[in-house]
Design an enzyme around this catalytic site. Structure first.
Site, mmCIF file in Angstrom:
data_model
loop_
_atom_site.group_PDB
_atom_site.id
_atom_site.type_symbol
_atom_site.label_atom_id
_atom_site.label_comp_id
_atom_site.label_asym_id
_atom_site.label_seq_id
_atom_site.Cartn_x
_atom_site.Cartn_y
_atom_site.Cartn_z
ATOM 1 N N ALA A 19 38.287 40.810 31.840
ATOM 2 C CA ALA A 19 38.798 42.179 31.905
ATOM 3 C C ALA A 19 38.761 42.663 33.347
ATOM 4 O O ALA A 19 37.901 42.257 34.123
ATOM 5 C CB ALA A 19 37.943 43.096 31.028
ATOM 6 N N LYS A 20 39.710 43.535 33.668
ATOM 7 C CA LYS A 20 39.864 43.963 35.065
ATOM 8 C C LYS A 20 38.662 44.743 35.588
ATOM 9 O O LYS A 20 38.387 44.719 36.765
ATOM 10 C CB LYS A 20 41.143 44.787 35.207
ATOM 11 N N ARG A 21 37.954 45.421 34.684
ATOM 12 C CA ARG A 21 36.805 46.208 35.133
ATOM 13 C C ARG A 21 35.702 45.310 35.675
ATOM 14 O O ARG A 21 34.984 45.674 36.589
ATOM 15 C CB ARG A 21 36.245 47.040 33.979
ATOM 16 N N LYS A 22 35.562 44.120 35.072
ATOM 17 C CA LYS A 22 34.414 43.280 35.401
ATOM 18 C C LYS A 22 34.733 42.119 36.336
ATOM 19 O O LYS A 22 33.864 41.623 37.037
ATOM 20 C CB LYS A 22 33.819 42.710 34.098
ATOM 21 N N ASP A 57 47.567 47.428 37.286
ATOM 22 C CA ASP A 57 47.889 46.115 37.833
ATOM 23 C C ASP A 57 48.157 45.109 36.730
ATOM 24 O O ASP A 57 47.393 45.087 35.760
ATOM 25 C CB ASP A 57 46.628 45.550 38.457
#
Ligand code: GLU
Length: 487
Positions: free
Chosen positions: A255-258, A18
């Site tokens: 960040a996309k993970r968090k 994304d």
């Protein structure tokens, strides 16, 4: 100070998932710089890391930039004179430059296996050596000489030969003079024939005529590698701009993970208006165009844009502020525009509604919901009772439990009073007047009691948007039908 020239700026995302919110953040300022100077804004797709490609990601980059009104003048999608704009289609250009650097003695082949490099790193770490770079095992050796030594791989990479006195400072349009650590002999061409970022960015920015290399601040320490390649090739340097990194509330890098808000699509999925998001992002580490006001258009940003106005501190992405801005943009829409935006949003997120009827209902409901909307996503639960078929309206348990004992009489009187209104004279005002006369004056009830069953019959809930306006949107026949069903 921003140099006065027709700028060619670029944003260069890697299609590895994304799109990141940072891509839009950079694109805003790239585009502002290009527009202000009568230049062009380019989108380059940096797909040199084949293992990390994600199917569909490139299309999402085009779509989200278009949604934000930040479409590039040149890109793989629209083409342009400096293409191809996808790095995987430019391999011959990188190979030619790598060869040129090899021929000039600025680069050398390296046949070390990944295992040998990992061991080397481990040893360096264990001995707490200050210099943790490549040990130049392959430098000066022919293939055959190197093949006799351990840790040999048949397919070589190309490394740059960093001289003893590499350029270690450069001028950044935001940060002024910047000093960096010494680089090591960086790989510039991988064994698979793909370039690394460091070679590709220089070759492409040069061949595409990019005047401003605008990127995130994480690339500052790599810049000396790029300065060397420019010097070796005798190419003019672009202006360098390292934008501050967007941060979470705890100051960590977004960040996309968090953080779901690191995904650009998240804002679209959650009903933010693109112009509000652009306004929001254009205020991160950058001062407002009008002192004392946070509302500004992209064109206003363009008119007064200057790279030198940036702050270097990584800005915190404060979604509370975005919510506030989004609400302000929603309230500035006409009812008709808001209706259209809401229905388009439902279509995008797959909310099943009859588009024509939904457009009518939501446009009529706009004045009564506008003040309470933060995002377009908030609209559906406010108006769903107006969209549902009368016989499918769900009466919520708490609303049913709160019905007063006089409910049958109230509903009967309401049906009579509203039924007596002429069909073409059924408005919020006439409905209210008729119900007050009949329930409050006629039955002698307090308004809170009198309107409770009417509200429940119309909306199925204890709390709804303004009752009489909701009845006007439903119209006389459907209002009566709903009152009849609760009776
Ligand atoms: N592909 C790099 C990234 O996604 C781009 C850096 C640059 O703009 O030069 O971070």
């Amino acid at each position: 100070m921003t140099p006065p020239l027709p700028a060619r700026t670029r944003v260069a995302p890697s299609p590895t998932g994304d799109p990141h919110v940072g891509t839009a953040y950079q694109a805003i300022f790239d585009l502002a710089c290009a527009r202000q100077t009568g230049g062009q804004f380019v989108l380059r797709i940096e797909d040199t890391d084949q293992a990390r490609q994600v199917e569909g990601s490139e299309q999402q980059i085009y779509d989200t930039l278009a949604w934000l009104g930040l479409s590039p003048d040149e890109s793989p999608e629209v083409g342009g004179p400096a293409g191809p704009y996808r790095q995987s289609e430019r391999l011959p250009e990188y190979a030619a430059v790598a060869q040129q650097l090899l021929d000039a003695g600025h680069a050398y082949h390296c046949w070390c296996t990944p295992e040998r490099l990992a061991d080397l790193r481990k040893q360096q770490e264990a001995s707490k050596q200050a210099d943790t770079g490549y040990d130049r095992r392959c430098y000066g050796l022919t293939r055959d000489e190197r093949a006799k030594l351990p840790g040999f791989s048949e397919k070589p990479v190309v490394r740059m030969l960093v001289p003893d006195d590499p350029p270690l400072t450069f001028t950044d349009l935001i940060r002024g003079e910047v000093a960096c650590p010494r680089p090591d002999d960086q790989v510039i061409l991988k064994a698979d024939g793909f370039p690394t970022y460091h070679l590709a960015v220089v070759v492409d920015d040069h061949l595409m005529g990019i005047t401003h290399t605008v990127r995130g601040e994480e690339w500052i320490s790599s810049t000396p590698k790029h300065l060397l390649i420019y010097r070796w090739l005798g190419w003019d340097l672009p202006f360098f701009v390292h934008m501050p990194l967007l941060r979470n509330a705890d100051k960590s890098k977004i960040a996309k993970r968090k953080n779901p808000a690191a995904r650009l699509m998240w804002f679209r999925e959650n009903g933010y208006l693109p112009e509000a998001l652009v306004n929001f992002l254009s205020l991160l580490a950058y001062p407002p165009v009008h002192e004392g006001s946070d509302i500004q258009s992209f064109d206003e940003l363009v008119a007064s844009f200057d790279w030198g106005k940036f702050s270097t501190t990584g800005p915190v992405v404060d979604l509370g502020k975005l919510d506030w801005l989004n609400g302000a943009y929603i309230r500035a829409l006409t009812d008709d525009e808001l209706g259209a935006r809401i229905v388009a949003y439902w279509d995008e997120v797959g909310q099943p509604v009859d588009a024509v009827e939904a457009r009518r209902v939501v446009t009529q409901a706009a004045p009564i919901i506008k003040e309470r909307l933060t995002t377009l996503r908030d609209a559906y639960p406010m108006v769903d009772f107006l969209l549902v078929d009368d016989d499918l309206l769900v009466i919520e348990d708490d609303a049913r439990e709160a019905l007063p004992e006089q409910t049958p009489q109230i509903l009967a009187a309401a049906i009579k009073a509203l039924g007596a209104l002429p069909g073409d004279g059924f408005t919020a005002e006439t409905a209210e007047a008729a119900l007050r006369a009949s329930l409050v004056d006629g039955l002698g009830l307090k308004p809170r009691v009198a309107f409770n069953p009417v509200r429940t019959a119309i909306s199925g809930r204890k709390v709804s948007p303004p009752l009489f306006e909701s009845m006007a949107i439903l119209g006389q026949a459907r209002t009566l039908a709903r009152l009849q069903s609760l009776k």
